[in-house]
Design an enzyme around this catalytic site. Sequence first.
Site, PDB file in Angstrom:
ATOM      1  N   SER A 192      -1.534   0.775   9.916  1.00 21.27           N
ATOM      2  CA  SER A 192      -2.789   0.687   9.157  1.00 21.27           C
ATOM      3  C   SER A 192      -2.755   1.496   7.859  1.00 21.27           C
ATOM      4  O   SER A 192      -1.973   1.206   6.977  1.00 21.27           O
ATOM      5  CB  SER A 192      -3.936   1.119  10.068  1.00 21.27           C
ATOM      6  OG  SER A 192      -5.167   0.924   9.437  1.00 21.27           O
ATOM      7  N   ASP A 207      -6.280  -1.292   2.881  1.00 18.07           N
ATOM      8  CA  ASP A 207      -5.332  -0.373   3.520  1.00 18.07           C
ATOM      9  C   ASP A 207      -4.077  -1.187   3.872  1.00 18.07           C
ATOM     10  O   ASP A 207      -3.992  -2.373   3.546  1.00 18.07           O
ATOM     11  CB  ASP A 207      -5.962   0.307   4.745  1.00 18.07           C
ATOM     12  CG  ASP A 207      -6.265  -0.670   5.865  1.00 18.07           C
ATOM     13  OD1 ASP A 207      -6.495  -1.859   5.562  1.00 18.07           O
ATOM     14  OD2 ASP A 207      -6.279  -0.258   7.036  1.00 18.07           O
ATOM     15  N   ASP A 247      -2.747  -2.670   6.458  1.00 16.98           N
ATOM     16  CA  ASP A 247      -2.797  -3.921   7.223  1.00 16.98           C
ATOM     17  C   ASP A 247      -4.009  -4.775   6.864  1.00 16.98           C
ATOM     18  O   ASP A 247      -4.313  -5.755   7.553  1.00 16.98           O
ATOM     19  CB  ASP A 247      -2.728  -3.651   8.728  1.00 16.98           C
ATOM     20  CG  ASP A 247      -3.915  -2.866   9.249  1.00 16.98           C
ATOM     21  OD1 ASP A 247      -4.563  -2.142   8.462  1.00 16.98           O
ATOM     22  OD2 ASP A 247      -4.221  -2.982  10.453  1.00 16.98           O
ATOM     23  N   ASP A 287      -7.243  -4.651   7.014  1.00 18.79           N
ATOM     24  CA  ASP A 287      -8.501  -4.866   7.735  1.00 18.79           C
ATOM     25  C   ASP A 287      -9.643  -4.116   7.043  1.00 18.79           C
ATOM     26  O   ASP A 287     -10.804  -4.325   7.355  1.00 18.79           O
ATOM     27  CB  ASP A 287      -8.404  -4.518   9.234  1.00 18.79           C
ATOM     28  CG  ASP A 287      -7.929  -3.117   9.509  1.00 18.79           C
ATOM     29  OD1 ASP A 287      -7.596  -2.377   8.558  1.00 18.79           O
ATOM     30  OD2 ASP A 287      -7.876  -2.747  10.704  1.00 18.79           O
TER      31      ASP A 287
HETATM   32 MG    MG Z   1      -6.228  -0.869   8.951  1.00 14.64          MG
END
Ligand code: MG
Length: 462
Positions: free
Chosen positions: A99, A242, A244, A246
Amino acid sequence: MSSKRLFGTDGVRGVVNVDLTPEVVLRLALAIGTYFRPGSRLVVGSDVRAGNSFLTKIVIGGLISTGVKVVNAGLAPTPALQFYVKSRGFDGGIVVTASHNPPEYSGIKVVMPDGVEAPRKVEEELEEIYYESRFRRVSWREVSGDATRVYDVIDHYLNNIVELVDKERIRKSGLKVVVDPANNVGALATPKLLRTLGVRVVVINGDLSYTPSRSPEPAPENIGDLISVVKSVGADLGVAHDGDADRAIFVSDGGLYIPGDVSALLLCKHIVENRREVTPPRVVTAVSSSTLVSKALSAYGIEVVWTKVGSIIISRTMMELGAIAGFEENGGFIYPKHQYVRDGAMSLALMVELLSYEKTSLSSLIETLPKRYIVKKRVYVGRELLPRVYEEIRNRFSEVEFIDVDGLKGISSRYWFLVRPSGTEPLVRVFVEADSQQLVNEVLKELLDIFMEVYGSEVRVA
Ligand code: MG
């Protein structure tokens, strides 16, 4: 139950080849495969990080050896993979990602059939299997062939997002947006989404690299380049993901950084006012978020449900109670019509739709919001005497409404505060927000006085 703990607040995380060695990841994959029934279908995907190429292969190998069937999604934003698991009826998924953590980290996140991250209960079972080495060994006849490679994960995800917003209205508004995906998987999805919606796109940090040009965390101090480019190209909006993707942190025209709870407030108002979605009349967020949202939404009869800190708890609470939206103050926004998880591209689509409704710029919209003053302090004390601190706070702040699901949050009409022990360090965080600096100072002083009285005058505050 095992007393040792492997999973943190959001999956297993560690520095590649230090904590997250091939051996650890293999055992983890064996534990995950064992947890799911033989023959289960699991999707595996990853973001771009040093080590992810070999860690992903190890995960796939470990899973196959336990007799589950694996679909390899390749590189994908976490929410794209979560959407794939849910909408295509898989039994679960594994994302190899850390992340927002620094580049030397990677991690393993387990996704349930509904697309949401595994709850603590499942993690405990996985830890038990891991530490007791209770791995399922199937016969050679039951070991399925290689993982099936799929290539439609990102398009499937984006198509559904585009279906949910007013594409024509967005196209007509002629917006220009700068995207900063931190040299990670957001680069594979977000620019494409915007182009499909007829938005002009400028991308920075858009090549994939495990040595990114900026930290994977979209904090204000890390997105200076995005702010400069938004200003220099005269964009209507900037968005930073960020690692990844999300999370989506927004920058207004003119380069103003927008905190996650402020953008969440704008998106919630958009959902209610323009999209006319008012039921179930609820928004879910953690106690660490501002009360701006509850104030703004109470006019529409929408209540804010305060949860413990952690996106998985927010997701699960939304599923249980029903809600029009949920969010974290770090830029994680959940729009349940798409899925019950934080979703960077979905929140961006809602943000450009919001701008297509407004006659004015994002910076002028922000100016109409109530001004607020914030202070964050760390109080270096243990937890032992915290109940006495809480009791004393309740006594002295008589006009305040208290929420005690995680630490103690106090809400009054002109200010709110949160006193909450850190989950990772031996200290207590004190957070005060108010409509004037003077009031912030007064409330903070009162709270710190209580700490001094309960713990003694040598309490260190920073
Ligand atoms: Mg994330």
